[in-house]
Design an enzyme around this catalytic site. Structure first.
Site: not given
Length: 590
Positions: A436-438
């Site tokens: 997550y968050e890229g």
């Protein structure tokens, strides 16, 4: 085992190596004395061990519960009380703006607080963590009216915040979002759409939840240039009425089960524009960049807890005899810590953890210099390093955080594979941080595709200047090995610039090994600095002698055993894309 915050190492890096105590010389951080820094570390160390850690396992076993009739989400037993203690102690306000009730302390102190929180209860730490990002985005881009309505309550923790980006049909490619915002005569917008994987989208910890939502206005381009950012509260502050934004269910996850990861349905919910129309990605990246650094600390936090658990086990578990003679002759066997292969695993954990901590705190210190230093040139140089290193911190710390948790499980052997021991939860909890968050692949593409060329290559030029200045100093330990690794990084950077411009696939194929190479070189730089500082303190007869001698041994291990990976990373990068891209479609399952 009970969590023991690595306070000695944190203080060593912050105060002795980085000189963070000097931030108190700047007007913005006059209160951040070394004494206050030590006090904050001590207090969070106690809070994490005494309040957060005891409820971590129950949070995993119980998870969050969803009522489909009321759309209510209940957090695990003990979470609500712990969250209340967390906000009442002021931890949500640590580095938040003073004008909205924050303490205005250096950002780097939040980094160490985040590590301790994530070591002891990653799931619970997610709720205030996302709120902090919402505070930053709103403070940087929100209209004064929105700030006055929301910021003080978000800073206090009375309200929490979310980041609503992903939809069922799109994650990384946000230009594909379908959530729509329809303008109303009163200046508000009606938000309609579905968001998924929303951390803290619904829960029972706070009185209100403030959603920051990406959506498209009528007629906006169907690309990222047509995305706007909206603030959509669960409860409307002016009337106290429920806004029609509801949790449609919880995701069924392998880890972080105490964190409510929600499907959120916006059913003509009232929202307010944050920033300018069609400029939502820029505003959201304020939150995302902060979140990426926080996620890096999640990887480090889990890795530290895994190390403590595996070290404690290795000291107590009796199996076999040391090959050079019994180390515990009065017992039936020796503790497994005497065996070289177990030592190899523990040393990898310890040396990488301490190196990653130094990298994270170095980046946090640069972040503080970028906003507080009186010299504009120094501020720009520091900001350049933060921009360049943010994807590195996110990706490398979560990659190695997971790897070190997995290594810790291996130290425990069969015990590690059971729920009777905490390692299997740590492995499960940590795995999401690489996604997550890229995803970490996206972080590598950001580094190679955006950051290397930013400002005409100024960012990476400044990084090389920093590295070479230290490597050329007479006092730099392991200067030859460090210089060699810097040269490898220069070679890789030049190769990507030469090959990647005419053929973007070459740069993309090299991106992940290149990011890892940057991280290893940065750790070499920081381990050299830590070794130099440790030797200086030993020569003066200062500090914790055992810890300082341990630093010298760890630095040697890093340069002998871990940094040589840089050589084959360079070969990986410069071998190019050919073998990777040569597989024809019909070959895959032939």
């Amino acid at each position: 085992m009970n969590y023991q915050a690595p306070l000695n190492d944190m203080q060593f890096v912050l105060l002795d190596v980085l000189g963070v105590g000097n931030l108190s010389q700047f007007d913005k951080y006059t209160d951040a004395s070394p004494e206050l820094i030590v006090t904050i570390l001590d207090e969070m160390g106690k809070f994490s061990a005494e309040v957060l850690h005891p409820i971590n396992k129950a949070g995993d076993q119980q998870g969050c519960q969803y009522d489909p009739e009321t759309h209510v989400v209940t957090t695990p037993e003990g979470f609500k009380a712990a969250y209340k203690q967390f906000v009442e102690a002021g931890w949500t306000a640590l580095d938040a703006p003073v004008e909205w009730g924050g303490q205005g302390l250096p950002h780097v102190l939040k980094f160490v607080v985040d590590e301790m929180v994530c070591s002891t209860n990653l799931s619970l730490g997610m709720y205030p963590g996302l709120t902090h990002g919402a505070i930053s985005a709103l403070h940087a881009h929100g209209a004064d009216e929105l700030k006055e309505t929301y910021l003080a309550k978000l800073v206090s923790g009375e309200w929490s915040g979310t980041m609503c980006l992903t939809e069922p049909q799109c994650g990384t490619d946000l230009g594909l979002i379908r959530t729509r915002a329809t303008p109303q005569d009163d200046g508000t917008y009606l938000i309609e759409g579905t968001k998924i994987w929303i951390t803290g989208g619904e829960h029972d910890l706070a009185d209100n939840i403030v959603h920051l939502v990406l959506a498209k206005l009528p007629g906006a381009p169907d690309t990222t240039k047509g995305i706007s950012l909206f603030l959509v509260p669960k409860v409307l502050p002016d009337s106290g009425e429920r806004n029609p934004v509801y949790c449609g269910g919880l995701e069924h996850k392998m880890g972080i089960k105490g964190s409510a990861t929600c499907v959120m349905n916006f059913e003509s919910a009232r929202g307010w524009l944050v920033g300018e129309a069609n400029d939502g990605m820029r505003a959201m990246f304020t939150m995302m960049n902060e979140a990426r650094l926080m996620v890096g600390m999640q990887g480090l936090g889990i890795a530290e807890m895994a190390y403590q658990e595996s070290l404690g086990f290795a000291r107590e578990r009796l199996q076999g005899r040391a090959l050079t003679g019994a180390a515990n002759p009065d017992g039936p066997a020796d503790p497994i810590i005497v065996h070289p292969d177990v030592r190899r695993m523990l040393m990898r954990q310890k040396v990488l953890n301490e190196g990653m901590r130094a990298l994270a705190l170095f980046t946090g210190h640069q972040l503080d210099l970028s906003v507080a230093h009186p010299d504009a040139t120094v501020r720009e140089e520091a900001d350049d390093l933060v921009q360049l290193l943010t994807p590195v911190v996110k990706a490398f710390l979560t990659d190695e955080g997971f790897n070190n948790a997995n290594v810790g499980l291996q130290v425990l052997g069969g015990a590690g594979f059971t729920t009777d021991w905490p390692l299997e939860q740590l492995v499960r909890d940590c795995r999401i941080a690489r996604i997550y968050e890229g995803t970490n692949g996206i972080q590598a593409l950001d580094l190679v595709g955006r950051k290397l060329g930013m400002a005409g290559g100024r960012l990476v030029v400044r990084l090389f200047a920093l590295l070479k200045a230290w490597a050329g100093a007479e006092s730099a330990p392991y200067a030859d090995q460090l210089t060699s690794s810097i040269q490898a990084l220069e070679h890789a950077t030049g190769w990507i610039a030469e090959q990647g411009i005419p053929d973007p696939d070459q740069a993309a194929a090299a991106a992940s090994p290149y990011l890892r190479l940057v991280a290893l070189v940065m750790l070499a730089y920081l381990w050299s600095r830590m070794a130099a500082t440790a030797q200086e303190k030993l020569d003066r007869g200062e500090g914790n002698e055992a810890m300082l001698n341990g630093k010298l041994v760890s630095a040697r291990y890093y340069f002998e055993k871990l940094l040589p990976e840089a050589e084959w990373l360079l070969r990986d990068i410069t071998s190019g894309k050919e073998s990777m891209m040569a597989m024809q479609e019909e070959y895959w399952a032939a």
